[in-house]
Motif scaffolding. Sequence first.
Motif, PDB file in Angstrom:
ATOM      1  N   TYR A  23       0.840  -1.248  -0.077  1.00 53.55           N
ATOM      2  CA  TYR A  23      -0.050  -0.059  -0.100  1.00 53.55           C
ATOM      3  C   TYR A  23       0.995   1.366  -0.230  1.00 53.55           C
ATOM      4  O   TYR A  23       2.016   1.142   0.133  1.00 53.55           O
ATOM      5  CB  TYR A  23      -0.832   0.091   1.195  1.00 53.55           C
ATOM      6  CG  TYR A  23      -1.993  -0.758   1.323  1.00 53.55           C
ATOM      7  CD1 TYR A  23      -2.107  -1.952   0.550  1.00 53.55           C
ATOM      8  CD2 TYR A  23      -3.074  -0.786   2.448  1.00 53.55           C
ATOM      9  CE1 TYR A  23      -3.380  -2.873   0.796  1.00 53.55           C
ATOM     10  CE2 TYR A  23      -3.958  -1.495   2.666  1.00 53.55           C
ATOM     11  CZ  TYR A  23      -4.222  -2.786   1.802  1.00 53.55           C
ATOM     12  OH  TYR A  23      -5.164  -3.385   1.739  1.00 53.55           O
ATOM     13  N   CYS A  25      -0.308   4.301   1.881  1.00 47.46           N
ATOM     14  CA  CYS A  25      -1.640   5.069   2.513  1.00 47.46           C
ATOM     15  C   CYS A  25      -0.930   6.702   2.392  1.00 47.46           C
ATOM     16  O   CYS A  25      -0.023   6.754   2.845  1.00 47.46           O
ATOM     17  CB  CYS A  25      -1.746   4.566   3.781  1.00 47.46           C
ATOM     18  SG  CYS A  25      -2.451   3.029   3.708  1.00 47.46           S
ATOM     19  N   THR A  26      -2.029   7.471   2.252  1.00 51.69           N
ATOM     20  CA  THR A  26      -1.774   8.815   2.010  1.00 51.69           C
ATOM     21  C   THR A  26      -1.311   9.571   3.180  1.00 51.69           C
ATOM     22  O   THR A  26      -0.510  10.561   3.077  1.00 51.69           O
ATOM     23  CB  THR A  26      -3.195   9.572   1.687  1.00 51.69           C
ATOM     24  OG1 THR A  26      -4.241   9.006   2.795  1.00 51.69           O
ATOM     25  CG2 THR A  26      -3.772   9.521   0.434  1.00 51.69           C
ATOM     26  N   GLY A  32       2.902   8.719  -2.630  1.00 51.32           N
ATOM     27  CA  GLY A  32       2.208   7.490  -3.357  1.00 51.32           C
ATOM     28  C   GLY A  32       3.132   6.347  -3.863  1.00 51.32           C
ATOM     29  O   GLY A  32       2.407   5.584  -4.417  1.00 51.32           O
ATOM     30  N   LYS A  33       4.647   6.602  -3.651  1.00 53.06           N
ATOM     31  CA  LYS A  33       5.312   5.455  -4.110  1.00 53.06           C
ATOM     32  C   LYS A  33       5.268   4.674  -3.110  1.00 53.06           C
ATOM     33  O   LYS A  33       5.650   4.852  -1.801  1.00 53.06           O
ATOM     34  CB  LYS A  33       6.614   6.057  -4.309  1.00 53.06           C
ATOM     35  CG  LYS A  33       6.822   6.911  -5.393  1.00 53.06           C
ATOM     36  CD  LYS A  33       8.279   6.907  -5.773  1.00 53.06           C
ATOM     37  CE  LYS A  33       8.410   7.872  -6.865  1.00 53.06           C
ATOM     38  NZ  LYS A  33       9.133   9.300  -6.675  1.00 53.06           N
ATOM     39  N   ARG A  34       4.922   3.104  -3.328  1.00 53.21           N
ATOM     40  CA  ARG A  34       5.217   2.262  -2.411  1.00 53.21           C
ATOM     41  C   ARG A  34       6.462   2.084  -2.071  1.00 53.21           C
ATOM     42  O   ARG A  34       7.563   2.020  -2.849  1.00 53.21           O
ATOM     43  CB  ARG A  34       4.689   1.002  -2.783  1.00 53.21           C
ATOM     44  CG  ARG A  34       3.140   0.944  -2.892  1.00 53.21           C
ATOM     45  CD  ARG A  34       2.480  -0.212  -3.448  1.00 53.21           C
ATOM     46  NE  ARG A  34       1.446   0.302  -4.306  1.00 53.21           N
ATOM     47  CZ  ARG A  34       0.827  -0.358  -5.447  1.00 53.21           C
ATOM     48  NH1 ARG A  34       1.307  -1.575  -5.505  1.00 53.21           N
ATOM     49  NH2 ARG A  34       0.172   0.028  -6.179  1.00 53.21           N
ATOM     50  N   ARG A 128      -9.480   2.706  -2.309  1.00 55.08           N
ATOM     51  CA  ARG A 128      -8.613   3.172  -3.059  1.00 55.08           C
ATOM     52  C   ARG A 128      -7.723   4.352  -2.976  1.00 55.08           C
ATOM     53  O   ARG A 128      -6.664   4.327  -3.347  1.00 55.08           O
ATOM     54  CB  ARG A 128      -9.184   2.995  -4.511  1.00 55.08           C
ATOM     55  CG  ARG A 128      -9.252   1.537  -5.092  1.00 55.08           C
ATOM     56  CD  ARG A 128      -9.629   1.596  -6.555  1.00 55.08           C
ATOM     57  NE  ARG A 128     -10.882   1.948  -6.830  1.00 55.08           N
ATOM     58  CZ  ARG A 128     -12.015   1.173  -6.875  1.00 55.08           C
ATOM     59  NH1 ARG A 128     -12.054  -0.015  -6.408  1.00 55.08           N
ATOM     60  NH2 ARG A 128     -13.168   1.932  -7.143  1.00 55.08           N
ATOM     61  N   THR A 129      -8.437   5.311  -2.625  1.00 53.70           N
ATOM     62  CA  THR A 129      -8.141   6.768  -2.519  1.00 53.70           C
ATOM     63  C   THR A 129      -7.129   6.807  -1.337  1.00 53.70           C
ATOM     64  O   THR A 129      -5.901   7.344  -1.578  1.00 53.70           O
ATOM     65  CB  THR A 129      -9.216   7.675  -2.290  1.00 53.70           C
ATOM     66  OG1 THR A 129     -10.354   7.678  -3.174  1.00 53.70           O
ATOM     67  CG2 THR A 129      -8.976   9.269  -2.433  1.00 53.70           C
ATOM     68  N   ARG A 132      -4.155   3.375  -1.743  1.00 52.54           N
ATOM     69  CA  ARG A 132      -3.608   3.684  -2.900  1.00 52.54           C
ATOM     70  C   ARG A 132      -2.782   2.156  -3.230  1.00 52.54           C
ATOM     71  O   ARG A 132      -1.556   2.235  -3.885  1.00 52.54           O
ATOM     72  CB  ARG A 132      -2.534   4.760  -3.138  1.00 52.54           C
ATOM     73  CG  ARG A 132      -3.387   6.019  -2.757  1.00 52.54           C
ATOM     74  CD  ARG A 132      -2.030   7.274  -3.050  1.00 52.54           C
ATOM     75  NE  ARG A 132      -1.396   7.217  -1.913  1.00 52.54           N
ATOM     76  CZ  ARG A 132      -0.616   8.513  -1.705  1.00 52.54           C
ATOM     77  NH1 ARG A 132      -0.645   9.441  -2.249  1.00 52.54           N
ATOM     78  NH2 ARG A 132       0.179   8.498  -0.540  1.00 52.54           N
ATOM     79  N   GLY A 133      -3.495   1.053  -3.091  1.00 50.35           N
ATOM     80  CA  GLY A 133      -2.968  -0.243  -3.291  1.00 50.35           C
ATOM     81  C   GLY A 133      -4.058  -1.106  -2.879  1.00 50.35           C
ATOM     82  O   GLY A 133      -4.652  -0.916  -2.192  1.00 50.35           O
ATOM     83  N   LYS A 163     -11.985  12.567   4.415  1.00 51.53           N
ATOM     84  CA  LYS A 163     -11.618  11.111   3.607  1.00 51.53           C
ATOM     85  C   LYS A 163     -12.571   9.810   4.168  1.00 51.53           C
ATOM     86  O   LYS A 163     -12.994   9.102   3.290  1.00 51.53           O
ATOM     87  CB  LYS A 163     -10.330  10.692   3.779  1.00 51.53           C
ATOM     88  CG  LYS A 163      -9.232  11.492   3.409  1.00 51.53           C
ATOM     89  CD  LYS A 163      -8.121  10.829   2.548  1.00 51.53           C
ATOM     90  CE  LYS A 163      -7.249  11.939   1.662  1.00 51.53           C
ATOM     91  NZ  LYS A 163      -6.294  12.741   2.436  1.00 51.53           N
TER      92      LYS A 163
END
Length: 322
Positions: A23, A25-26, A32-34, A128-129, A132-133, A163
């Motif tokens: 993931y 997570c924000t 956003g890079k795992r 998903r938001t 992000r995975g 959110k």
Amino acid sequence: MIVDRQGRRFRNLRVSLTAACNYACTYCVPDGKRLVAAQDELSAENLARGVAYLIEAAGIERLRITGGEPLVSPKLDSFLHAVSKLDLKDISLTTNGQLLSRKLPLLLECGIRRLNVSLDTLDAESFRTIARGGDLATVLKGLDEAHAAGLKIKINMVPLRGKNLDQVVPLLDYCLERGFELRFIELMRMGHLARDGNAFASQFVGLNELLELIGQNHAYLQADAPVDATALRYEVPGQGHFGIIANESVPFCRTCSRLRLSSTGWLHGCLSSSNRHYVGDLLDKPRHQALPALQRLLVKALADKQELAFSGGVTVMKIIGG
Ligand code: SAM
């Protein structure tokens, strides 16, 4: 035994098996890079020896395996088998649950009976938001299977304004129906949130607001919790319990008994402190050489604990192990 002026000592160890995660997570990683596994991560054997040495040197009683995402690590199998033989009162694991179905037989074989599964929403789109995975349905399936296998499950949710606040009550209902204990974790000023006060303040939801939201739907009472527990516990009579880890609203630094060992061999005595102490080189050494050196570092790590309140730190949670 190493004890500080406030009577604190290390009892609970969190080992980050890897910094890698499936993931992004924000609130945990900014871009956003795992995260991938660090080049210099320790082997399963050395990490397990680290646990064994820390049981002796610090009086560790309980182990939580975390990450990154521990279930993505190729080290999981040998690490679990090794630590399951150690003299610990409890071994538990924190996971995002994406690989839970697949790894469940291994967890059961190694005697894992308690899981914390991070789940910030039951809505596939907001999942998903935020994450992000991963895939929500896969996590829910894994949870059903772990529940059916008799594991005790806590769900971790970080409430975030804008959110997932609309998910507080649905997630609580989901947990109460299944006998899971929901843990709300107040957003912490970690990683990019320690640097960006606006991003933190605009998303932060505190204890009182959460209780008010819950109180509109459920009657609840304050319940007992162990002295060094980090969560305030509440009972929904006849239905179950939930907890709130209120780092900001009701700091628990005075009773904190946690020690963290990163996948790259650094000891962290406090999430809020940027101090860390390298022990990776000691874990190749025989016990009689390693333990005295380890004890000297543990004194320093204990002195890193905050006196009163959690103030955050620039370390990304995935690195330090949540
Ligand atoms: N990958 C595993 C998981 O998702 O549970 C273990 C690692 S994750 C870093 C551990 C926990 O830290 C998760 O429950 C996550 O929600 C929480 N976390 C990460 N960053 C946070 C932050 N800034 N504030 C509060 N909780 C955070």
